[in-house]
Design a protein around this motif. Structure first.
Motif, PDB file in Angstrom:
ATOM      1  N   ARG A  17       0.810  -1.304   0.070  1.00 11.06           N
ATOM      2  CA  ARG A  17       0.757  -0.267  -0.110  1.00 11.06           C
ATOM      3  C   ARG A  17       0.716   1.193   0.019  1.00 11.06           C
ATOM      4  O   ARG A  17       1.954   1.676   0.367  1.00 11.06           O
ATOM      5  CB  ARG A  17      -1.118   0.150   1.117  1.00 11.06           C
ATOM      6  CG  ARG A  17      -1.354  -1.424   1.151  1.00 11.06           C
ATOM      7  CD  ARG A  17      -3.096  -1.194   2.066  1.00 11.06           C
ATOM      8  NE  ARG A  17      -4.211  -0.463   1.109  1.00 11.06           N
ATOM      9  CZ  ARG A  17      -4.603  -0.862   0.448  1.00 11.06           C
ATOM     10  NH1 ARG A  17      -4.390  -2.295  -0.316  1.00 11.06           N
ATOM     11  NH2 ARG A  17      -5.447  -0.295  -0.165  1.00 11.06           N
ATOM     12  N   ILE A  18       0.230   2.700  -0.327  1.00  9.91           N
ATOM     13  CA  ILE A  18       1.185   3.405  -0.841  1.00  9.91           C
ATOM     14  C   ILE A  18       0.312   4.450   0.464  1.00  9.91           C
ATOM     15  O   ILE A  18      -1.016   4.969  -0.064  1.00  9.91           O
ATOM     16  CB  ILE A  18       1.003   4.324  -2.099  1.00  9.91           C
ATOM     17  CG1 ILE A  18       2.121   2.657  -2.943  1.00  9.91           C
ATOM     18  CG2 ILE A  18       2.040   5.412  -2.299  1.00  9.91           C
ATOM     19  CD1 ILE A  18       1.849   3.084  -4.101  1.00  9.91           C
ATOM     20  N   LEU A  19       1.092   5.772   0.955  1.00 13.58           N
ATOM     21  CA  LEU A  19       0.212   6.506   1.524  1.00 13.58           C
ATOM     22  C   LEU A  19       0.925   7.689   0.571  1.00 13.58           C
ATOM     23  O   LEU A  19       1.792   8.311   0.714  1.00 13.58           O
ATOM     24  CB  LEU A  19       1.399   6.986   2.564  1.00 13.58           C
ATOM     25  CG  LEU A  19       0.797   5.572   4.019  1.00 13.58           C
ATOM     26  CD1 LEU A  19       1.621   6.024   4.809  1.00 13.58           C
ATOM     27  CD2 LEU A  19      -0.141   5.516   4.081  1.00 13.58           C
ATOM     28  N   LEU A  20      -0.072   7.856  -0.378  1.00 10.43           N
ATOM     29  CA  LEU A  20       0.317   8.922  -1.465  1.00 10.43           C
ATOM     30  C   LEU A  20      -0.324  10.268  -0.952  1.00 10.43           C
ATOM     31  O   LEU A  20      -1.775  10.671  -0.530  1.00 10.43           O
ATOM     32  CB  LEU A  20      -0.686   8.075  -2.813  1.00 10.43           C
ATOM     33  CG  LEU A  20      -0.564   9.011  -4.169  1.00 10.43           C
ATOM     34  CD1 LEU A  20       0.813   8.921  -4.703  1.00 10.43           C
ATOM     35  CD2 LEU A  20      -1.341   8.373  -4.574  1.00 10.43           C
ATOM     36  N   LEU A  21       0.587  11.243  -0.763  1.00  8.14           N
ATOM     37  CA  LEU A  21       0.585  12.730  -0.381  1.00  8.14           C
ATOM     38  C   LEU A  21       0.471  13.575  -1.568  1.00  8.14           C
ATOM     39  O   LEU A  21       2.004  13.137  -2.356  1.00  8.14           O
ATOM     40  CB  LEU A  21       1.439  13.039   0.446  1.00  8.14           C
ATOM     41  CG  LEU A  21       1.360  12.697   2.165  1.00  8.14           C
ATOM     42  CD1 LEU A  21       3.013  12.588   2.567  1.00  8.14           C
ATOM     43  CD2 LEU A  21      -0.144  12.409   2.647  1.00  8.14           C
ATOM     44  N   ARG A  26      -2.058  16.346   1.538  1.00  7.61           N
ATOM     45  CA  ARG A  26      -3.061  15.447   1.507  1.00  7.61           C
ATOM     46  C   ARG A  26      -2.799  14.475   1.130  1.00  7.61           C
ATOM     47  O   ARG A  26      -2.326  13.614   0.007  1.00  7.61           O
ATOM     48  CB  ARG A  26      -4.434  16.101   1.302  1.00  7.61           C
ATOM     49  CG  ARG A  26      -3.641  17.756   1.566  1.00  7.61           C
ATOM     50  CD  ARG A  26      -5.387  18.389   0.627  1.00  7.61           C
ATOM     51  NE  ARG A  26      -4.971  18.248  -1.408  1.00  7.61           N
ATOM     52  CZ  ARG A  26      -5.429  18.640  -2.271  1.00  7.61           C
ATOM     53  NH1 ARG A  26      -6.746  19.002  -1.699  1.00  7.61           N
ATOM     54  NH2 ARG A  26      -6.062  18.411  -3.273  1.00  7.61           N
ATOM     55  N   LEU A  27      -3.661  13.171   1.749  1.00  9.90           N
ATOM     56  CA  LEU A  27      -3.403  11.936   1.564  1.00  9.90           C
ATOM     57  C   LEU A  27      -4.889  11.577   0.667  1.00  9.90           C
ATOM     58  O   LEU A  27      -5.385  11.678   1.428  1.00  9.90           O
ATOM     59  CB  LEU A  27      -3.802  11.129   2.681  1.00  9.90           C
ATOM     60  CG  LEU A  27      -3.549   9.733   2.664  1.00  9.90           C
ATOM     61  CD1 LEU A  27      -2.165   9.310   2.249  1.00  9.90           C
ATOM     62  CD2 LEU A  27      -3.505   8.855   4.363  1.00  9.90           C
ATOM     63  N   THR A  45      -6.668   3.507   2.093  1.00  9.89           N
ATOM     64  CA  THR A  45      -5.638   3.900   1.077  1.00  9.89           C
ATOM     65  C   THR A  45      -4.982   2.796  -0.169  1.00  9.89           C
ATOM     66  O   THR A  45      -5.585   2.251  -0.638  1.00  9.89           O
ATOM     67  CB  THR A  45      -4.034   3.769   1.720  1.00  9.89           C
ATOM     68  OG1 THR A  45      -3.820   2.332   1.866  1.00  9.89           O
ATOM     69  CG2 THR A  45      -3.749   4.398   2.892  1.00  9.89           C
ATOM     70  N   VAL A  46      -3.700   3.852  -1.803  1.00 11.77           N
ATOM     71  CA  VAL A  46      -3.682   2.751  -2.587  1.00 11.77           C
ATOM     72  C   VAL A  46      -3.165   2.115  -2.514  1.00 11.77           C
ATOM     73  O   VAL A  46      -2.428   2.164  -1.766  1.00 11.77           O
ATOM     74  CB  VAL A  46      -2.920   4.627  -2.937  1.00 11.77           C
ATOM     75  CG1 VAL A  46      -2.598   3.763  -4.835  1.00 11.77           C
ATOM     76  CG2 VAL A  46      -3.599   5.232  -4.159  1.00 11.77           C
ATOM     77  N   GLY A  47      -3.334   1.069  -3.565  1.00 14.71           N
ATOM     78  CA  GLY A  47      -2.636  -0.053  -3.747  1.00 14.71           C
ATOM     79  C   GLY A  47      -3.817  -1.191  -3.366  1.00 14.71           C
ATOM     80  O   GLY A  47      -4.574  -1.604  -3.347  1.00 14.71           O
ATOM     81  N   GLU A  63       0.077  -1.294  -8.739  1.00 19.39           N
ATOM     82  CA  GLU A  63      -1.095  -0.654  -8.280  1.00 19.39           C
ATOM     83  C   GLU A  63      -1.760   0.893  -8.601  1.00 19.39           C
ATOM     84  O   GLU A  63      -3.028   0.755  -8.870  1.00 19.39           O
ATOM     85  CB  GLU A  63      -1.081  -1.247  -6.417  1.00 19.39           C
ATOM     86  CG  GLU A  63      -1.738  -2.220  -6.354  1.00 19.39           C
ATOM     87  CD  GLU A  63      -3.523  -2.759  -6.246  1.00 19.39           C
ATOM     88  OE1 GLU A  63      -4.176  -2.189  -6.979  1.00 19.39           O
ATOM     89  OE2 GLU A  63      -3.141  -4.480  -6.415  1.00 19.39           O
ATOM     90  N   LEU A  64      -0.019   1.553  -8.200  1.00 20.67           N
ATOM     91  CA  LEU A  64      -0.193   3.108  -8.751  1.00 20.67           C
ATOM     92  C   LEU A  64      -1.379   2.968  -9.794  1.00 20.67           C
ATOM     93  O   LEU A  64      -1.670   4.148 -10.255  1.00 20.67           O
ATOM     94  CB  LEU A  64       1.286   3.361  -7.807  1.00 20.67           C
ATOM     95  CG  LEU A  64       1.085   5.249  -7.635  1.00 20.67           C
ATOM     96  CD1 LEU A  64       0.376   6.214  -7.278  1.00 20.67           C
ATOM     97  CD2 LEU A  64       2.420   5.290  -8.327  1.00 20.67           C
TER      98      LEU A  64
END
Length: 176
Positions: A17-21, A26-27, A45-47, A63-64
């Protein structure tokens, strides 16, 4: 498969998973819903799942690309910042899932290029500020994400990933 306390087996699953900021810290979270009648809704989260023979970094970048349209190299992903194991039920199937979380900060141009696939986030997506996460009454997974993100943004990644332990998301629906 590991059995559930009632004897029903859990399907085992690994995710990356990715904490995409975005460029304003902002997440990006996507929204899903259990398709069963009365099934709950939650933000995540994304992923997603690691496929057979795929390493976690390859899974995260795939996944991204699938979820946001961004085709970025694995080298752009930050280090592993946290892990957890969760048990949950989706569409009547029980899962036990190991999760890895990495941090990825986007530039303004990359943020503008994000195109969330509606098939991946059928119930919406949103760029959440830490304050919005903290004030929300929505189910957000992993829980306590506002506090975790606050520390990560303030202190940066630690020398080792934070282990969030094993949680039962079915039992924790109301705890964020």
């Amino acid at each position: 498969m590991t059995p559930h306390p009632d004897g029903t087996p859990y399907a085992l699953r690994s995710t990356s998973r990715i904490l995409l900021l975005d460029n304003r810290d902002r997440l990006l979270l996507l929204c899903s819903r259990d398709p069963r009648p009365g099934g709950g809704r939650w933000w995540f989260t994304v992923g997603g799942g690691t496929e057979e023979g795929e390493d976690p970094l390859a899974a995260a970048t795939r996944e991204l690309r699938e979820e946001t349209g961004l085709d970025l190299p694995a080298e752009r992903l930050g280090p592993l910042v946290m892990t957890r194991t969760t048990r949950f039920t989706f569409d009547g199937r029980r899962f036990r899932q190991s999760e890895e979380y990495r941090l990825l900060r986007l530039t303004a141009a990359e943020t503008a290029a994000v195109r969330v696939d509606p098939g991946e986030a059928r119930f919406g997506h949103h760029w959440w500020s830490v304050a919005e996460l903290a004030d929300s009454d929505q189910v957000i997974r992993p829980r306590r994400l506002a506090a975790l993100l606050t520390v990560l943004l303030r202190d940066g990644p630690g020398p080792t990933p934070l282990d969030l332990g094993e949680v039962d998301d079915d039992a924790d629906l109301a705890l964020n």
